[in-house]
Design a protein around this motif. Structure first.
Motif, mmCIF file in Angstrom:
data_model
loop_
_atom_site.group_PDB
_atom_site.id
_atom_site.type_symbol
_atom_site.label_atom_id
_atom_site.label_comp_id
_atom_site.label_asym_id
_atom_site.label_seq_id
_atom_site.Cartn_x
_atom_site.Cartn_y
_atom_site.Cartn_z
ATOM 1 N N ASP A 29 -37.186 38.646 56.495
ATOM 2 C CA ASP A 29 -37.203 38.315 57.925
ATOM 3 C C ASP A 29 -38.238 39.125 58.696
ATOM 4 O OD1 ASP A 29 -35.276 36.404 57.538
ATOM 5 O OD2 ASP A 29 -33.617 37.649 58.257
ATOM 6 N N ARG A 30 -38.443 40.372 58.336
ATOM 7 C CA ARG A 30 -39.440 41.210 59.032
ATOM 8 C C ARG A 30 -40.847 40.651 58.889
ATOM 9 N NH1 ARG A 30 -39.563 46.507 56.507
ATOM 10 N NH2 ARG A 30 -41.005 47.004 58.174
ATOM 11 N N PHE A 31 -41.121 39.980 57.779
ATOM 12 C CA PHE A 31 -42.459 39.472 57.493
ATOM 13 C C PHE A 31 -42.619 37.987 57.824
ATOM 14 C CE2 PHE A 31 -42.138 43.282 55.003
ATOM 15 C CZ PHE A 31 -43.417 43.800 54.979
ATOM 16 N N ALA A 32 -41.525 37.305 58.107
ATOM 17 C CA ALA A 32 -41.572 35.853 58.318
ATOM 18 C C ALA A 32 -42.545 35.486 59.433
ATOM 19 C CB ALA A 32 -40.181 35.323 58.640
ATOM 20 N N GLY A 33 -43.304 34.424 59.201
ATOM 21 C CA GLY A 33 -44.240 33.939 60.209
ATOM 22 C C GLY A 33 -45.522 33.452 59.577
ATOM 23 N N THR A 34 -46.455 33.078 60.442
ATOM 24 C CA THR A 34 -47.778 32.621 60.021
ATOM 25 C C THR A 34 -48.811 33.593 60.553
ATOM 26 O OG1 THR A 34 -47.082 30.317 59.957
ATOM 27 C CG2 THR A 34 -49.439 30.714 60.164
ATOM 28 N N TYR A 35 -49.772 33.927 59.703
ATOM 29 C CA TYR A 35 -50.804 34.905 60.020
ATOM 30 C C TYR A 35 -52.163 34.320 59.657
ATOM 31 C CZ TYR A 35 -46.709 37.957 59.600
ATOM 32 O OH TYR A 35 -45.466 38.526 59.728
ATOM 33 N N THR A 36 -53.186 34.576 60.482
ATOM 34 C CA THR A 36 -54.534 34.082 60.195
ATOM 35 C C THR A 36 -55.557 35.183 60.457
ATOM 36 O OG1 THR A 36 -54.788 33.213 62.436
ATOM 37 C CG2 THR A 36 -53.978 31.676 60.759
ATOM 38 N N GLY A 37 -56.674 35.099 59.741
ATOM 39 C CA GLY A 37 -57.735 36.077 59.934
ATOM 40 C C GLY A 37 -58.985 35.689 59.173
ATOM 41 N N LYS A 38 -59.960 36.595 59.194
ATOM 42 C CA LYS A 38 -61.246 36.382 58.530
ATOM 43 C C LYS A 38 -61.585 37.610 57.709
ATOM 44 C CE LYS A 38 -63.114 33.471 62.233
ATOM 45 N NZ LYS A 38 -63.013 32.235 61.507
ATOM 46 N N ALA A 39 -62.327 37.401 56.624
ATOM 47 C CA ALA A 39 -62.787 38.500 55.788
ATOM 48 C C ALA A 39 -64.261 38.296 55.467
ATOM 49 C CB ALA A 39 -61.979 38.561 54.494
ATOM 50 N N GLU A 40 -64.956 39.403 55.294
ATOM 51 C CA GLU A 40 -66.354 39.386 54.874
ATOM 52 C C GLU A 40 -66.480 40.357 53.714
ATOM 53 O OE1 GLU A 40 -70.161 41.117 56.984
ATOM 54 O OE2 GLU A 40 -69.495 39.267 57.977
ATOM 55 N N PHE A 41 -67.152 39.923 52.628
ATOM 56 C CA PHE A 41 -67.267 40.762 51.443
ATOM 57 C C PHE A 41 -68.476 40.326 50.627
ATOM 58 C CE2 PHE A 41 -64.764 37.109 50.514
ATOM 59 C CZ PHE A 41 -65.125 36.720 49.243
ATOM 60 N N ILE A 42 -68.852 41.120 49.640
ATOM 61 C CA ILE A 42 -69.964 40.803 48.750
ATOM 62 C C ILE A 42 -69.380 40.358 47.414
ATOM 63 C CG2 ILE A 42 -72.012 41.697 47.552
ATOM 64 C CD1 ILE A 42 -72.342 41.659 50.582
ATOM 65 N N ALA A 43 -69.832 39.195 46.936
ATOM 66 C CA ALA A 43 -69.428 38.681 45.615
ATOM 67 C C ALA A 43 -70.673 38.149 44.922
ATOM 68 C CB ALA A 43 -68.384 37.588 45.753
ATOM 69 N N ASN A 44 -70.906 38.602 43.705
ATOM 70 C CA ASN A 44 -72.073 38.186 42.931
ATOM 71 C C ASN A 44 -73.364 38.427 43.712
ATOM 72 O OD1 ASN A 44 -70.274 37.265 40.919
ATOM 73 N ND2 ASN A 44 -70.095 35.293 41.966
ATOM 74 N N GLY A 45 -73.428 39.540 44.436
ATOM 75 C CA GLY A 45 -74.615 39.895 45.198
ATOM 76 C C GLY A 45 -74.831 39.081 46.459
ATOM 77 N N GLU A 46 -73.870 38.264 46.814
ATOM 78 C CA GLU A 46 -73.990 37.380 47.967
ATOM 79 C C GLU A 46 -72.907 37.692 48.987
ATOM 80 O OE1 GLU A 46 -72.868 32.734 48.452
ATOM 81 O OE2 GLU A 46 -74.376 33.136 46.922
ATOM 82 N N LYS A 47 -73.286 37.793 50.274
ATOM 83 C CA LYS A 47 -72.303 38.016 51.325
ATOM 84 C C LYS A 47 -71.510 36.725 51.513
ATOM 85 C CE LYS A 47 -73.052 40.411 55.203
ATOM 86 N NZ LYS A 47 -73.517 40.722 56.574
ATOM 87 N N GLN A 48 -70.202 36.872 51.499
ATOM 88 C CA GLN A 48 -69.333 35.703 51.684
ATOM 89 C C GLN A 48 -68.383 35.942 52.842
ATOM 90 O OE1 GLN A 48 -67.360 34.436 48.123
ATOM 91 N NE2 GLN A 48 -69.261 34.070 47.026
ATOM 92 N N HIS A 49 -68.001 34.835 53.465
ATOM 93 C CA HIS A 49 -67.039 34.853 54.564
ATOM 94 C C HIS A 49 -65.858 33.986 54.163
ATOM 95 C CE1 HIS A 49 -70.032 36.604 57.274
ATOM 96 N NE2 HIS A 49 -70.900 35.816 56.653
ATOM 97 N N ARG A 50 -64.676 34.435 54.516
ATOM 98 C CA ARG A 50 -63.471 33.646 54.238
ATOM 99 C C ARG A 50 -62.586 33.582 55.466
ATOM 100 N NH1 ARG A 50 -61.224 35.057 48.184
ATOM 101 N NH2 ARG A 50 -63.089 34.335 47.116
ATOM 102 N N ASP A 51 -62.016 32.405 55.667
ATOM 103 C CA ASP A 51 -60.913 32.244 56.611
ATOM 104 C C ASP A 51 -59.646 32.344 55.775
ATOM 105 O OD1 ASP A 51 -62.620 31.816 58.740
ATOM 106 O OD2 ASP A 51 -62.502 29.634 58.616
ATOM 107 N N LEU A 52 -58.692 33.118 56.235
ATOM 108 C CA LEU A 52 -57.467 33.353 55.476
ATOM 109 C C LEU A 52 -56.251 33.019 56.324
ATOM 110 C CD1 LEU A 52 -58.481 36.907 54.214
ATOM 111 C CD2 LEU A 52 -58.651 34.778 52.927
ATOM 112 N N SER A 53 -55.240 32.466 55.685
ATOM 113 C CA SER A 53 -53.961 32.273 56.370
ATOM 114 C C SER A 53 -52.839 32.501 55.379
ATOM 115 C CB SER A 53 -53.857 30.882 56.999
ATOM 116 O OG SER A 53 -53.808 29.901 56.001
ATOM 117 N N THR A 54 -51.733 33.005 55.902
ATOM 118 C CA THR A 54 -50.538 33.278 55.097
ATOM 119 C C THR A 54 -49.324 32.858 55.904
ATOM 120 O OG1 THR A 54 -51.547 35.184 53.996
ATOM 121 C CG2 THR A 54 -49.148 35.107 54.032
#
Length: 180
Positions: A29-54
Motif C-alpha cells: 500500500d505504501r508504494f501503490a500508484g503510478t509513477y513516471t519519469g525520464k532517464a539519460e544514460f550511455i549504452a554502446n557509446g551512444e547517449k540514450q533517453h528513456r521515458d519510464l513508467s511504473t
C-alpha cells in the motif's frame, strides 16, 4: 476434547497468517500508484533517453507490477517495452514470489530459469521495493536485472542494474514522480 486442543494448537498459525497478510498489504500500500519519469544514460557509446513508467496495484492475494520503458535512439528510432507481473506473498516475510505461470492444478507459480525463462521475485525493505530477475543464458552463465525503487518525497528514486556473471553491464538511475 481432542478437537478443542487441536483447535488451540492451530491458533498461533492462524495469527501468524493473518498478521503476515496485514504486514504484506501495508508494504504494498505504501508504494501503490503510478509513477513516471525520464532517464539519460550511455549504452554502446551512444547517449540514450528513456521515458519510464511504473504502476504498482495491490490485489487480493498480493500485487501487480507493470512498467514501461520507451527508448529514444539518436537516429530517431524508438523502442517500447511493457511488462506486467503478478506477485503473491512467499512464506518469507517481505518477499513476494512472481505468479507468472499456472500449473495443472490452477496454482500460480514462478517461471523456470532452467527452461530459459526468468525467475522473478520482489522484496520490500524499509522504503525500498526491489524486484530481481534471474536468467540462465544458453551457455550456463547468469544475468540479473535488479530494479530498486525507493520512496522519496513526490515519488520514487529508481536504480536499475543489469549484471552478467558479476559484471555490471548497465546502470540507469531516474526519479519517477507519483501521478495523481
Amino acid at each position: 476434547m481432542k478437537s478443542i486442543v487441536l483447535g488451540f494448537r492451530a491458533l498461533p498459525f492462524l495469527f501468524v497468517f493473518v498478521f503476515s497478510s496485514i504486514a504484506y498489504a501495508a508494504d504494498v500500500d505504501r508504494f501503490a500508484g503510478t509513477y513516471t519519469g525520464k532517464a539519460e544514460f550511455i549504452a554502446n557509446g551512444e547517449k540514450q533517453h528513456r521515458d519510464l513508467s511504473t504502476t504498482i496495484t495491490p490485489s487480493k492475494d498480493g500485487f501487480t507490477l507493470s512498467w514501461t520503458s520507451v527508448t529514444y535512439r539518436s537516429d530517431g528510432r524508438t523502442k517500447e517495452a511493457t511488462y506486467t507481473i503478478e506477485f503473491v506473498p512467499s512464506p518469507r516475510e517481505g518477499i513476494y514470489s512472481s505468479a507468472m505461470k499456472v500449473d495443472i492444478f490452477g496454482k500460480r507459480k514462478p517461471l523456470n530459469p532452467l527452461n530459459g525463462e526468468p525467475f522473478v521475485w520482489a522484496r520490500f525493505r524499509g522504503d525500498t521495493f526491489s524486484t530481481y530477475s534471474l536468467f540462465i543464458t544458453e551457455d550456463g552463465e547468469y544475468e540479473m536485472q535488479e530494479y530498486h525503487r525507493t520512496l522519496t518525497e513526490g515519488g520514487l528514486n529508481l536504480v536499475f542494474h543489469r549484471v552478467r556473471d558479476s559484471v555490471v553491464l548497465r546502470e540507469i538511475t531516474a526519479f519517477l514522480a507519483r501521478e495523481g
